[in-house]
Design a protein around this motif. Structure first.
Motif, mmCIF file in Angstrom:
data_model
loop_
_atom_site.group_PDB
_atom_site.id
_atom_site.type_symbol
_atom_site.label_atom_id
_atom_site.label_comp_id
_atom_site.label_asym_id
_atom_site.label_seq_id
_atom_site.Cartn_x
_atom_site.Cartn_y
_atom_site.Cartn_z
ATOM 1 N N TYR A 23 37.958 34.310 45.691
ATOM 2 C CA TYR A 23 37.046 33.414 44.743
ATOM 3 C C TYR A 23 37.614 32.176 44.270
ATOM 4 C CZ TYR A 23 34.706 37.952 44.926
ATOM 5 O OH TYR A 23 34.110 39.219 45.027
ATOM 6 N N THR A 24 38.810 31.786 44.864
ATOM 7 C CA THR A 24 39.780 30.579 44.360
ATOM 8 C C THR A 24 39.190 29.458 44.630
ATOM 9 O OG1 THR A 24 41.390 30.792 46.152
ATOM 10 C CG2 THR A 24 41.970 32.038 44.357
ATOM 11 N N VAL A 55 46.290 39.648 38.145
ATOM 12 C CA VAL A 55 46.071 38.475 39.229
ATOM 13 C C VAL A 55 44.662 37.582 39.115
ATOM 14 C CG1 VAL A 55 45.453 38.064 41.659
ATOM 15 C CG2 VAL A 55 47.111 39.927 41.158
ATOM 16 N N ARG A 56 43.831 38.284 38.377
ATOM 17 C CA ARG A 56 42.531 37.518 38.247
ATOM 18 C C ARG A 56 42.759 36.363 37.007
ATOM 19 N NH1 ARG A 56 38.704 41.173 35.124
ATOM 20 N NH2 ARG A 56 40.041 40.628 33.438
ATOM 21 N N LEU A 107 35.117 34.235 40.069
ATOM 22 C CA LEU A 107 36.549 34.760 39.768
ATOM 23 C C LEU A 107 36.733 35.786 38.573
ATOM 24 C CD1 LEU A 107 39.520 35.262 40.721
ATOM 25 C CD2 LEU A 107 39.916 33.062 39.583
ATOM 26 N N VAL A 108 36.072 34.915 37.477
ATOM 27 C CA VAL A 108 36.146 35.556 36.205
ATOM 28 C C VAL A 108 35.324 36.717 35.781
ATOM 29 C CG1 VAL A 108 37.064 33.322 35.144
ATOM 30 C CG2 VAL A 108 34.649 33.852 35.206
ATOM 31 N N GLN A 157 34.032 32.995 48.652
ATOM 32 C CA GLN A 157 32.869 33.183 47.894
ATOM 33 C C GLN A 157 32.410 31.953 47.160
ATOM 34 O OE1 GLN A 157 30.646 35.744 48.495
ATOM 35 N NE2 GLN A 157 31.925 37.594 48.788
ATOM 36 N N LYS A 158 31.085 32.117 46.981
ATOM 37 C CA LYS A 158 30.634 30.712 46.007
ATOM 38 C C LYS A 158 29.306 31.260 45.434
ATOM 39 C CE LYS A 158 28.808 27.944 49.632
ATOM 40 N NZ LYS A 158 28.737 26.553 50.263
ATOM 41 N N GLY A 159 28.890 30.306 44.402
ATOM 42 C CA GLY A 159 27.515 30.648 43.960
ATOM 43 C C GLY A 159 27.524 30.748 42.278
#
Length: 251
Positions: A168-169, A98-99, A85-86, A220-222
């Protein structure tokens, strides 16, 4: 290293702040108004100040020739463990807000719990940082409401940003092996317990902002495992340029 899990746990906290602080720093002088520009820059400075506290502690644990600067600037992309996310780019002001909002709600909940850590250094950092995090949360939440419940154009932009960043949350609540080890020792925060409260707060603000909450089960992840989006390499290239071009430089 004796305290390897604690070291990795600290990086998992601090890297989020470092990368988000860098993203906000890119906007210095480019805000939609002078007041907002200064506010975003100050939030960036807050995050980087917190990063210094974490990295100074981490460098003591690592020992040898490790410093806060080497941890911040001299790791390779796969060695950063921030959430995806960041690292997302500043597409426009709506995306930036929003981010920030999606991270701030999490960060605030996280620091509230970190204050209960059995590690006195992390507790002290959390108690100092929570004051800043409260302001960050209020700032980004107010802007989401203002833009969401504003003009048709501002509403559409916030909706688009939410739709694209929502994926991404969920990673915010994933646990690494270091996370699990620190939770067992009473040092770390069990982020899985923050998830329901997080989405409750986020959904409440989005409802007030007349924004539709995305209905998606795919996330999403990783990032927490060092696997990043294509944006991360460009960000690190900018952030690390001086240290890598002029090693060991002094002012």
């Amino acid at each position: 290293m004796k305290n390897e899990n604690l070291y990795n746990y600290i990086l998992g906290i601090a890297d989020n702040n470092l990368i988000l602080g860098q993203r906000l720093g890119e906007l210095c002088g480019h805000g939609p108004s002078l007041e907002t520009d200064i506010a975003c820059t100050n939030i960036s400075l807050d995050l980087l100040g917190q990063v210094r506290s974490y990295y100074q502690y981490a460098s003591k644990l690592k020992g040898e020739e490790t410093t806060e600067d080497s941890i911040a600037f001299l790791r390779k992309e796969r060695e950063y463990v921030n959430v995806l996310l960041v690292e997302q780019p500043n597409t426009d002001f709506a995306y930036t807000i929003v981010r920030q909002f999606l991270f701030d709600i999490y960060h605030n909940l996280f620091l509230e719990e970190l204050q209960k850590s059995h590690d006195i250094t992390l507790t002290a950092i959390a108690k100092k940082s929570i004051k800043e995090a409260n302001y960050h949360k209020r700032f980004s939440s107010d802007w989401v409401r203002r833009l969401g419940d504003g003009t048709p154009e501002s509403n559409a932009k916030i909706q688009e940003a939410i739709d694209n960043l929502w994926t991404y949350t969920d990673e915010l609540f994933h646990q690494t092996e270091a996370d699990k080890a620190m939770v067992k020792e009473g040092i770390g925060v069990d982020v899985t317990l923050l998830k329901s409260k997080y989405y409750e707060i986020v959904n409440e603000v989005l409802t007030e902002a007349t924004i539709t909450v995305p209905d998606t089960k795919w996330f999403q992840k990783g990032g927490k495992n060092g696997i990043h989006t294509e944006h991360m390499g460009y960000l690190l290239n900018d952030m690390q340029f001086m240290q890598r071009t002029y090693p060991n430089m002094e002012w």
